[in-house]
Write an enzyme that holds these catalytic residues in place. Structure first.
Site, PDB file in Angstrom:
ATOM      1  N   SER A 103      11.908   0.730  -4.093  1.00  0.00           N
ATOM      2  CA  SER A 103      12.055   1.132  -5.492  1.00  0.00           C
ATOM      3  C   SER A 103      13.504   1.455  -5.797  1.00  0.00           C
ATOM      4  CB  SER A 103      11.196   2.374  -5.733  1.00  0.00           C
ATOM      5  OG  SER A 103      11.539   2.983  -6.940  1.00  0.00           O
ATOM      6  N   ALA A 131       0.838  -1.207   0.000  1.00  0.00           N
ATOM      7  CA  ALA A 131       0.000   0.000   0.000  1.00  0.00           C
ATOM      8  C   ALA A 131       0.865   1.246   0.000  1.00  0.00           C
ATOM      9  CB  ALA A 131      -0.918  -0.001   1.228  1.00  0.00           C
ATOM     10  N   PHE A 184      12.766  -2.481 -10.078  1.00  0.00           N
ATOM     11  CA  PHE A 184      13.143  -1.665 -11.217  1.00  0.00           C
ATOM     12  C   PHE A 184      11.820  -1.274 -11.923  1.00  0.00           C
ATOM     13  CE2 PHE A 184      17.651  -0.981 -11.002  1.00  0.00           C
ATOM     14  CZ  PHE A 184      17.872  -1.609  -9.792  1.00  0.00           C
ATOM     15  N   LEU A 231       5.792   4.638 -19.140  1.00  0.00           N
ATOM     16  CA  LEU A 231       5.953   4.380 -20.568  1.00  0.00           C
ATOM     17  C   LEU A 231       4.995   3.314 -21.120  1.00  0.00           C
ATOM     18  CD1 LEU A 231       7.558   4.902 -23.156  1.00  0.00           C
ATOM     19  CD2 LEU A 231       9.187   3.154 -22.399  1.00  0.00           C
ATOM     20  N   TYR A 264       8.301  11.229  -3.348  1.00  0.00           N
ATOM     21  CA  TYR A 264       7.964   9.801  -3.432  1.00  0.00           C
ATOM     22  C   TYR A 264       9.195   8.956  -3.109  1.00  0.00           C
ATOM     23  CZ  TYR A 264       7.332   5.216  -5.520  1.00  0.00           C
ATOM     24  OH  TYR A 264       7.310   3.857  -5.722  1.00  0.00           O
ATOM     25  N   LYS A 291      10.262   6.150   0.189  1.00  0.00           N
ATOM     26  CA  LYS A 291      10.769   4.766   0.114  1.00  0.00           C
ATOM     27  C   LYS A 291      12.043   4.619   0.943  1.00  0.00           C
ATOM     28  CE  LYS A 291       7.539   3.096  -2.345  1.00  0.00           C
ATOM     29  NZ  LYS A 291       6.580   2.181  -1.732  1.00  0.00           N
ATOM     30  N   LEU A 318       1.166   5.496  -2.139  1.00  0.00           N
ATOM     31  CA  LEU A 318       0.956   6.336  -3.321  1.00  0.00           C
ATOM     32  C   LEU A 318       2.244   6.305  -4.125  1.00  0.00           C
ATOM     33  CD1 LEU A 318      -0.776   9.367  -1.544  1.00  0.00           C
ATOM     34  CD2 LEU A 318      -1.880   7.477  -2.780  1.00  0.00           C
TER      35      LEU A 318
HETATM   36  P1  NAD Z   1      -1.101   0.854  -7.101  1.00  0.00           P
HETATM   37  O1  NAD Z   1      -1.448   2.287  -6.866  1.00  0.00           O
HETATM   38  O2  NAD Z   1      -1.741   0.151  -8.242  1.00  0.00           O
HETATM   39  O3  NAD Z   1      -1.384  -0.006  -5.772  1.00  0.00           O
HETATM   40  C1  NAD Z   1      -1.239   0.538  -4.481  1.00  0.00           C
HETATM   41  C2  NAD Z   1      -2.441   0.119  -3.679  1.00  0.00           C
HETATM   42  O4  NAD Z   1      -2.334   0.643  -2.355  1.00  0.00           O
HETATM   43  C3  NAD Z   1      -3.762   0.642  -4.254  1.00  0.00           C
HETATM   44  O5  NAD Z   1      -4.685  -0.416  -4.325  1.00  0.00           O
HETATM   45  C4  NAD Z   1      -4.200   1.704  -3.262  1.00  0.00           C
HETATM   46  O6  NAD Z   1      -5.611   1.808  -3.194  1.00  0.00           O
HETATM   47  C5  NAD Z   1      -3.591   1.191  -1.970  1.00  0.00           C
HETATM   48  N1  NAD Z   1      -3.311   2.226  -0.961  1.00  0.00           N
HETATM   49  C6  NAD Z   1      -2.622   3.377  -1.115  1.00  0.00           C
HETATM   50  N2  NAD Z   1      -2.559   4.052   0.043  1.00  0.00           N
HETATM   51  C7  NAD Z   1      -3.221   3.304   0.969  1.00  0.00           C
HETATM   52  C8  NAD Z   1      -3.497   3.454   2.336  1.00  0.00           C
HETATM   53  N3  NAD Z   1      -3.117   4.549   3.004  1.00  0.00           N
HETATM   54  N4  NAD Z   1      -4.178   2.476   2.980  1.00  0.00           N
HETATM   55  C9  NAD Z   1      -4.603   1.380   2.310  1.00  0.00           C
HETATM   56  N5  NAD Z   1      -4.369   1.177   1.001  1.00  0.00           N
HETATM   57  C10 NAD Z   1      -3.691   2.129   0.337  1.00  0.00           C
HETATM   58  O7  NAD Z   1       0.486   0.776  -7.214  1.00  0.00           O
HETATM   59  P2  NAD Z   1       1.416  -0.441  -7.634  1.00  0.00           P
HETATM   60  O8  NAD Z   1       2.066  -0.098  -8.935  1.00  0.00           O
HETATM   61  O9  NAD Z   1       0.693  -1.719  -7.506  1.00  0.00           O
HETATM   62  O10 NAD Z   1       2.545  -0.323  -6.520  1.00  0.00           O
HETATM   63  C11 NAD Z   1       2.547  -1.121  -5.344  1.00  0.00           C
HETATM   64  C12 NAD Z   1       3.735  -0.725  -4.488  1.00  0.00           C
HETATM   65  O11 NAD Z   1       4.940  -0.890  -5.230  1.00  0.00           O
HETATM   66  C13 NAD Z   1       3.715   0.751  -4.040  1.00  0.00           C
HETATM   67  O12 NAD Z   1       4.203   0.817  -2.716  1.00  0.00           O
HETATM   68  C14 NAD Z   1       4.674   1.410  -5.001  1.00  0.00           C
HETATM   69  O13 NAD Z   1       5.244   2.574  -4.459  1.00  0.00           O
HETATM   70  C15 NAD Z   1       5.706   0.297  -5.195  1.00  0.00           C
HETATM   71  N6  NAD Z   1       6.465   0.445  -6.457  1.00  0.00           N
HETATM   72  C16 NAD Z   1       5.784   0.515  -7.647  1.00  0.00           C
HETATM   73  C17 NAD Z   1       6.499   0.688  -8.827  1.00  0.00           C
HETATM   74  C18 NAD Z   1       5.781   0.803 -10.145  1.00  0.00           C
HETATM   75  O14 NAD Z   1       6.390   1.239 -11.131  1.00  0.00           O
HETATM   76  N7  NAD Z   1       4.523   0.400 -10.266  1.00  0.00           N
HETATM   77  C19 NAD Z   1       7.914   0.782  -8.814  1.00  0.00           C
HETATM   78  C20 NAD Z   1       8.565   0.686  -7.577  1.00  0.00           C
HETATM   79  C21 NAD Z   1       7.835   0.506  -6.400  1.00  0.00           C
HETATM   80  N1  UFG Z   2       9.024   7.952 -21.021  1.00  0.00           N
HETATM   81  C1  UFG Z   2       8.750   8.561 -22.234  1.00  0.00           C
HETATM   82  N2  UFG Z   2       7.462   8.917 -22.493  1.00  0.00           N
HETATM   83  C2  UFG Z   2       6.441   8.709 -21.604  1.00  0.00           C
HETATM   84  C3  UFG Z   2       6.739   8.082 -20.370  1.00  0.00           C
HETATM   85  C4  UFG Z   2       8.044   7.723 -20.109  1.00  0.00           C
HETATM   86  O1  UFG Z   2       9.644   8.769 -23.056  1.00  0.00           O
HETATM   87  O2  UFG Z   2       5.293   9.085 -21.890  1.00  0.00           O
HETATM   88  C5  UFG Z   2      10.421   7.515 -20.750  1.00  0.00           C
HETATM   89  C6  UFG Z   2      11.033   8.179 -19.535  1.00  0.00           C
HETATM   90  O3  UFG Z   2      11.608   9.423 -19.883  1.00  0.00           O
HETATM   91  C7  UFG Z   2      12.039   7.124 -19.096  1.00  0.00           C
HETATM   92  C8  UFG Z   2      11.358   5.797 -19.475  1.00  0.00           C
HETATM   93  O4  UFG Z   2      10.387   6.130 -20.463  1.00  0.00           O
HETATM   94  O5  UFG Z   2      13.221   7.249 -19.851  1.00  0.00           O
HETATM   95  C9  UFG Z   2      10.671   5.121 -18.307  1.00  0.00           C
HETATM   96  O6  UFG Z   2       9.781   6.050 -17.678  1.00  0.00           O
HETATM   97  P1  UFG Z   2       8.662   5.595 -16.632  1.00  0.00           P
HETATM   98  O7  UFG Z   2       7.904   6.830 -16.248  1.00  0.00           O
HETATM   99  O8  UFG Z   2       7.883   4.467 -17.169  1.00  0.00           O
HETATM  100  O9  UFG Z   2       9.499   5.021 -15.405  1.00  0.00           O
HETATM  101  P2  UFG Z   2      10.632   5.712 -14.521  1.00  0.00           P
HETATM  102  O10 UFG Z   2      11.878   4.939 -14.733  1.00  0.00           O
HETATM  103  O11 UFG Z   2      10.680   7.164 -14.723  1.00  0.00           O
HETATM  104  O12 UFG Z   2      10.049   5.489 -13.051  1.00  0.00           O
HETATM  105  C10 UFG Z   2       9.638   4.196 -12.587  1.00  0.00           C
HETATM  106  C11 UFG Z   2       8.484   4.351 -11.598  1.00  0.00           C
HETATM  107  C12 UFG Z   2       8.966   5.057 -10.367  1.00  0.00           C
HETATM  108  C13 UFG Z   2      10.166   4.349  -9.794  1.00  0.00           C
HETATM  109  C14 UFG Z   2      11.239   4.201 -10.863  1.00  0.00           C
HETATM  110  C15 UFG Z   2      12.405   3.391 -10.359  1.00  0.00           C
HETATM  111  O13 UFG Z   2       7.434   5.099 -12.170  1.00  0.00           O
HETATM  112  O14 UFG Z   2       7.942   5.026  -9.399  1.00  0.00           O
HETATM  113  O15 UFG Z   2      10.697   3.537 -12.000  1.00  0.00           O
HETATM  114  O16 UFG Z   2      11.950   2.156  -9.907  1.00  0.00           O
HETATM  115  F1  UFG Z   2      10.658   5.087  -8.772  1.00  0.00           F
END
Ligand code: NAD
Ligand code: UFG
Length: 336
Positions: A123, A80, A177, A199, A148, A152, A82
């Site tokens: 992350s 959980a 990643f 992306l 953000y 983490k 944001l």
């Molecule tokens: P997501 O937003 O789809 O899922 C997060 C879930 O947590 C949602 O269902 C949301 O409703 C719930 N949530 C948020 N705040 C809450 C709270 N206060 N109480 C209860 N529930 C709450 O995101 P995701 O992509 O599934 O990511 C999951 C985890 O992985 C997150 O902690 C995110 O920061 C981490 N993470 C994600 C990525 C990515 O690129 N998706 C990369 C690195 C780390």
């Molecule tokens: N990109 C574009 N166009 C877009 C979106 C992204 O060119 O519309 C490029 C970005 O500039 C970057 C690559 O695609 O070079 C990946 O971008 P993302 O936004 O998909 O991912 P990031 O690597 O920026 O960030 C992700 C998660 C973060 C996390 C990070 C490291 O969104 O939450 O990976 O784990 F912190």
């Protein structure tokens, strides 16, 4: 019984699928602030198994006390939070409250209930602009450039000091990643609200006709084709890494960090071409200036996880692209 926070979300719903498939009993805690109950219902249908669901907030101490009283929790998988970098820059206090305070309230409830095993969704953002490539777990973390990322790092450090003070805790910080893709059934996947920041969801929405063209942010990086390089990992591989981490921290108490990546770096244009090839669809794009806060390249050294967890990402780029498209094509408007 496993407590899965954030289990209705993108990665959490795939985790729920793996847990139920492996016959774990699960209670999901989610406030549905960025997700949809449909994801939970579909996972239950897909697996033919039921989970418990509590709609509630990780910051709500009373809710957590009740939950730990009601269910015999053995370990927590804590997803959980944001996750939007841009939103965190605009609303830092909301991110600190939700992600840092929320994790603190959860850890306190765990301590009261004597539940001392947790796997945390961290992350690769904690490495900032990495000092070396590929990134190992010993690559220094740096002060994140956005709130953000700071949340983490802050939660990781809280948990590390907790383990120092009480060695009966066992913690895994999993540094993801770039998670992409979806379950191969096309039943669950990533459903971003509004215009996607990331992306792959953006490419998928261009493919399905919801968006006109991709903006490629920056073509002048010091990378082979000038566009940003990342380590994209299939979400199904990623969640399997959590099961391996859970097994490891049960047998080996302490504070553990693992990178969850493939070790392969792909550029934005590599990704566009791979999507086009796997799915036979053209993705129109335009080269644009760099996006603020982006780094040139970021990819993992996955060897610590391979050696200690006996886990390795198996699904390649083609599968990531096919599964992303299958999900988007069969759910053009996500869960709504
Ligand atoms: P997501 O937003 O789809 O899922 C997060 C879930 O947590 C949602 O269902 C949301 O409703 C719930 N949530 C948020 N705040 C809450 C709270 N206060 N109480 C209860 N529930 C709450 O995101 P995701 O992509 O599934 O990511 C999951 C985890 O992985 C997150 O902690 C995110 O920061 C981490 N993470 C994600 C990525 C990515 O690129 N998706 C990369 C690195 C780390
Ligand atoms: N990109 C574009 N166009 C877009 C979106 C992204 O060119 O519309 C490029 C970005 O500039 C970057 C690559 O695609 O070079 C990946 O971008 P993302 O936004 O998909 O991912 P990031 O690597 O920026 O960030 C992700 C998660 C973060 C996390 C990070 C490291 O969104 O939450 O990976 O784990 F912190």
């Amino acid at each position: 019984m496993i407590l899965l926070t954030g289990g209705a979300g993108y990665i959490g719903s795939h985790m729920l699928f793996e847990l139920l498939t492996a016959n774990y009993e699960v209670v999901v805690l989610d406030n549905l602030c960025n997700s949809n109950m449909t994801a939970i219902n579909r996972v239950q249908q897909m697996t033919g198994k039921a989970c418990h669901f509590v709609e509630g907030d990780i910051r709500d101490a009373g809710c957590l006390t009740d939950l730990f009283n009601q269910y015999a929790i053995d370990a927590v998988l804590h997803f959980a939070g944001l996750k939007s970098v841009g939103e965190s820059v605009a609303q830092p206090l909301r991110y600190f409250d939700n992600n840092i305070t929320g994790s603190l309230v959860l850890l306190k409830a765990m301590q009261s209930a004597q539940v001392k095993r947790i796997v945390f969704s961290s992350s690769a953002t904690v490495y900032g602009d990495p000092a070396e490539l590929p990134i190992t777990e010993s690559t220094p973390t740096s002060m994140p450039t956005n709130p953000y990322g700071y949340t983490k790092l802050a939660v990781e450090q809280m948990m590390m000091q907790l383990v120092d003070s009480d060695p009966s805790w066992s913690v895994a910080a999993l540094r993801y990643f770039n998670p992409v893709g979806a379950h191969s059934s096309g039943q669950i996947g990533e459903d971003p609200k509004g215009i996607p920041n990331n992306l792959l969801p953006y490419i998928a929405q261009v493919a399905v006709g919801r968006l006109q063209q991709l903006s490629v942010f920056g073509a002048d990086y010091n990378t082979p084709d000038g566009t940003g390089v990342r380590d994209y990992i299939h979400v199904v591989d990623l969640v399997k890494g959590h099961l391996a981490a859970l097994t490891y921290i049960t047998a080996n108490l302490g504070y553990h960090i693992w990178n969850l990546g493939t070790g392969e770096g792909y550029s934005v244009l590599d990704m566009v071409r791979a999507f086009e090839k796997a799915n036979n669809i053209d993705i129109p794009y335009k080269l644009e200036p760099r996006r603020a806060g982006d780094i040139a390249a970021c990819y993992a050294d996955p060897n610590k996880a391979i050696a200690e967890l006996n886990w390795q990402a198996e699904l390649g780029l083609e599968q990531m692209m096919a599964d992303t498209w299958h999900w988007q094509r069969t759910n053009p408007h996500g869960y709504s």
